[in-house]
Scaffold this motif. Structure first.
Motif, PDB file in Angstrom:
ATOM      1  N   SER A 144      22.215 -23.772 -34.759  1.00 35.43           N
ATOM      2  CA  SER A 144      21.880 -22.614 -33.935  1.00 35.43           C
ATOM      3  C   SER A 144      23.081 -21.691 -33.870  1.00 35.43           C
ATOM      4  N   TYR A 145      22.799 -20.457 -33.527  1.00 35.66           N
ATOM      5  CA  TYR A 145      23.857 -19.490 -33.273  1.00 35.66           C
ATOM      6  C   TYR A 145      23.390 -18.566 -32.161  1.00 35.66           C
ATOM      7  N   THR A 146      24.347 -17.964 -31.471  1.00 41.35           N
ATOM      8  CA  THR A 146      24.058 -17.094 -30.339  1.00 41.35           C
ATOM      9  C   THR A 146      24.573 -15.698 -30.632  1.00 41.35           C
ATOM     10  N   THR A 147      23.780 -14.723 -30.266  1.00 41.38           N
ATOM     11  CA  THR A 147      24.183 -13.327 -30.393  1.00 41.38           C
ATOM     12  C   THR A 147      23.562 -12.547 -29.242  1.00 41.38           C
ATOM     13  N   THR A 148      24.093 -11.375 -28.971  1.00 41.78           N
ATOM     14  CA  THR A 148      23.532 -10.514 -27.939  1.00 41.78           C
ATOM     15  C   THR A 148      22.613  -9.491 -28.598  1.00 41.78           C
ATOM     16  N   LEU A 149      21.398  -9.378 -28.065  1.00 38.96           N
ATOM     17  CA  LEU A 149      20.419  -8.437 -28.588  1.00 38.96           C
ATOM     18  C   LEU A 149      19.946  -7.495 -27.498  1.00 38.96           C
ATOM     19  N   ARG A 150      19.436  -6.377 -27.932  1.00 40.58           N
ATOM     20  CA  ARG A 150      18.826  -5.402 -27.025  1.00 40.58           C
ATOM     21  C   ARG A 150      17.326  -5.403 -27.297  1.00 40.58           C
ATOM     22  N   PHE A 151      16.546  -5.619 -26.242  1.00 43.49           N
ATOM     23  CA  PHE A 151      15.093  -5.628 -26.328  1.00 43.49           C
ATOM     24  C   PHE A 151      14.529  -4.423 -25.582  1.00 43.49           C
ATOM     25  N   LYS A 152      13.353  -3.990 -26.009  1.00 41.81           N
ATOM     26  CA  LYS A 152      12.578  -3.010 -25.274  1.00 41.81           C
ATOM     27  C   LYS A 152      11.287  -3.701 -24.887  1.00 41.81           C
ATOM     28  N   ASP A 153      11.085  -3.919 -23.585  1.00 41.26           N
ATOM     29  CA  ASP A 153       9.899  -4.670 -23.168  1.00 41.26           C
ATOM     30  C   ASP A 153       8.666  -3.774 -23.137  1.00 41.26           C
ATOM     31  N   VAL A 154       7.527  -4.341 -22.730  1.00 35.57           N
ATOM     32  CA  VAL A 154       6.265  -3.602 -22.749  1.00 35.57           C
ATOM     33  C   VAL A 154       6.270  -2.416 -21.791  1.00 35.57           C
ATOM     34  N   ASN A 155       7.158  -2.415 -20.822  1.00 39.09           N
ATOM     35  CA  ASN A 155       7.264  -1.308 -19.870  1.00 39.09           C
ATOM     36  C   ASN A 155       8.377  -0.332 -20.259  1.00 39.09           C
ATOM     37  N   ASP A 156       8.852  -0.435 -21.508  1.00 39.24           N
ATOM     38  CA  ASP A 156       9.929   0.414 -22.042  1.00 39.24           C
ATOM     39  C   ASP A 156      11.271   0.202 -21.339  1.00 39.24           C
ATOM     40  N   LEU A 157      11.420  -0.920 -20.664  1.00 38.91           N
ATOM     41  CA  LEU A 157      12.693  -1.282 -20.053  1.00 38.91           C
ATOM     42  C   LEU A 157      13.603  -1.887 -21.123  1.00 38.91           C
ATOM     43  N   ILE A 158      14.854  -1.442 -21.182  1.00 36.01           N
ATOM     44  CA  ILE A 158      15.831  -1.975 -22.131  1.00 36.01           C
ATOM     45  C   ILE A 158      16.554  -3.142 -21.470  1.00 36.01           C
ATOM     46  N   ILE A 159      16.563  -4.291 -22.169  1.00 38.71           N
ATOM     47  CA  ILE A 159      17.174  -5.511 -21.642  1.00 38.71           C
ATOM     48  C   ILE A 159      18.135  -6.056 -22.689  1.00 38.71           C
ATOM     49  N   ASP A 160      19.410  -6.223 -22.313  1.00 41.12           N
ATOM     50  CA  ASP A 160      20.398  -6.876 -23.169  1.00 41.12           C
ATOM     51  C   ASP A 160      20.471  -8.337 -22.766  1.00 41.12           C
ATOM     52  N   SER A 161      20.458  -9.225 -23.759  1.00 38.67           N
ATOM     53  CA  SER A 161      20.480 -10.653 -23.459  1.00 38.67           C
ATOM     54  C   SER A 161      21.131 -11.432 -24.588  1.00 38.67           C
ATOM     55  N   ASP A 162      21.823 -12.494 -24.230  1.00 33.17           N
ATOM     56  CA  ASP A 162      22.275 -13.453 -25.233  1.00 33.17           C
ATOM     57  C   ASP A 162      21.044 -14.205 -25.720  1.00 33.17           C
ATOM     58  N   VAL A 163      20.972 -14.408 -27.042  1.00 34.78           N
ATOM     59  CA  VAL A 163      19.806 -15.044 -27.647  1.00 34.78           C
ATOM     60  C   VAL A 163      20.284 -16.140 -28.593  1.00 34.78           C
ATOM     61  N   VAL A 164      19.652 -17.307 -28.507  1.00 36.85           N
ATOM     62  CA  VAL A 164      19.974 -18.437 -29.372  1.00 36.85           C
ATOM     63  C   VAL A 164      18.870 -18.586 -30.409  1.00 36.85           C
ATOM     64  N   PHE A 165      19.246 -18.538 -31.685  1.00 31.21           N
ATOM     65  CA  PHE A 165      18.354 -18.782 -32.803  1.00 31.21           C
ATOM     66  C   PHE A 165      18.608 -20.188 -33.310  1.00 31.21           C
ATOM     67  N   THR A 166      17.551 -20.973 -33.498  1.00 36.41           N
ATOM     68  CA  THR A 166      17.691 -22.345 -33.983  1.00 36.41           C
ATOM     69  C   THR A 166      16.863 -22.529 -35.247  1.00 36.41           C
ATOM     70  N   TYR A 167      17.489 -23.137 -36.249  1.00 37.79           N
ATOM     71  CA  TYR A 167      16.861 -23.448 -37.534  1.00 37.79           C
ATOM     72  C   TYR A 167      16.856 -24.950 -37.737  1.00 37.79           C
ATOM     73  N   GLU A 168      15.798 -25.442 -38.375  1.00 43.04           N
ATOM     74  CA  GLU A 168      15.632 -26.866 -38.643  1.00 43.04           C
ATOM     75  C   GLU A 168      15.605 -27.102 -40.148  1.00 43.04           C
ATOM     76  N   LYS A 169      16.348 -28.129 -40.593  1.00 41.20           N
ATOM     77  CA  LYS A 169      16.379 -28.452 -42.013  1.00 41.20           C
ATOM     78  C   LYS A 169      15.079 -29.105 -42.430  1.00 41.20           C
ATOM     79  N   ASN A 170      14.534 -28.639 -43.537  1.00 38.14           N
ATOM     80  CA  ASN A 170      13.314 -29.242 -44.095  1.00 38.14           C
ATOM     81  C   ASN A 170      13.740 -30.457 -44.911  1.00 38.14           C
ATOM     82  N   ILE A 171      13.432 -31.632 -44.422  1.00 39.12           N
ATOM     83  CA  ILE A 171      13.784 -32.878 -45.098  1.00 39.12           C
ATOM     84  C   ILE A 171      12.619 -33.263 -46.008  1.00 39.12           C
ATOM     85  N   PRO A 172      12.883 -33.370 -47.319  1.00 42.15           N
ATOM     86  CA  PRO A 172      11.788 -33.725 -48.242  1.00 42.15           C
ATOM     87  C   PRO A 172      11.272 -35.134 -48.026  1.00 42.15           C
TER      88      PRO A 172
END
Length: 172
Positions: A144-172
């Protein structure tokens, strides 16, 4: 209908998309990463699939007429958006594919070179280089890694947040 996330698309591709330049590795473009793989890098090779996207702040990205903010960005994103797979090759090349396995997606493919050194993944593609600090689980089957992103929600509100992306290894 799902609402588009601001800036996430470029982050999902780990910042190596959409930089325009020639592929001639001119003076402004970084050289491809080369050399033999280390033991750690050899163990890292293979396919890694996006498993989760979790924000620190709650965001409502779904245009469903219900106020339902959540930190689970993955659940609020389309199947095409979440269909993201890295393939790290033994020849130090990588491919990032989005939308290949989900139905009716506009497929995106990025190719470049990679290196993993002391937990930092370096990617060279599209005339850019990106270095990302990875956190691995105990058996090295997820990163996983963490980065800060800017989102625009359904009400057009801008929200900055730390976001964690996680990847899983495909084991054959």
């Amino acid at each position: 209908m799902k609402k588009t996330i601001l800036l996430v698309k470029s982050l999902m591709l780990v910042g190596v998309l959409a930089l325009s330049c020639d592929n001639d590795n001119g003076p402004d473009c970084p050289n491809a990463l080369t050399g033999e793989l280390t033991t750690t890098e050899t163990a890292f090779t293979g396919n890694w699939t996006l498993k989760s996207i979790v924000a620190e702040e709650e965001v409502d990205l779904t245009d469903d007429d219900v106020d339902n903010p959540s930190t689970d960005i993955y659940a609020q994103s389309s199947d095409c958006f979440n269909d993201l797979v890295y393939n790290f090759g033994t020849n130090r090349t990588y491919t990032l594919k989005q939308g290949e396995n989900a139905t009716d997606c506009n497929e995106i493919e990025i190719n470049g070179t990679w290196a993993l050194n002391s937990g930092t993944l370096s990617l060279v593609a599209s005339c850019s280089i990106e270095s990302i600090a990875l956190d691995f689980n105990d058996d090295d089957t997820e990163f996983s890694y963490t980065t800060t992103l800017r989102f625009k929600d359904v009400n057009d509100l801008i929200i900055d947040s730390d976001v964690v992306f996680t990847y899983e290894k495909n084991i054959p």
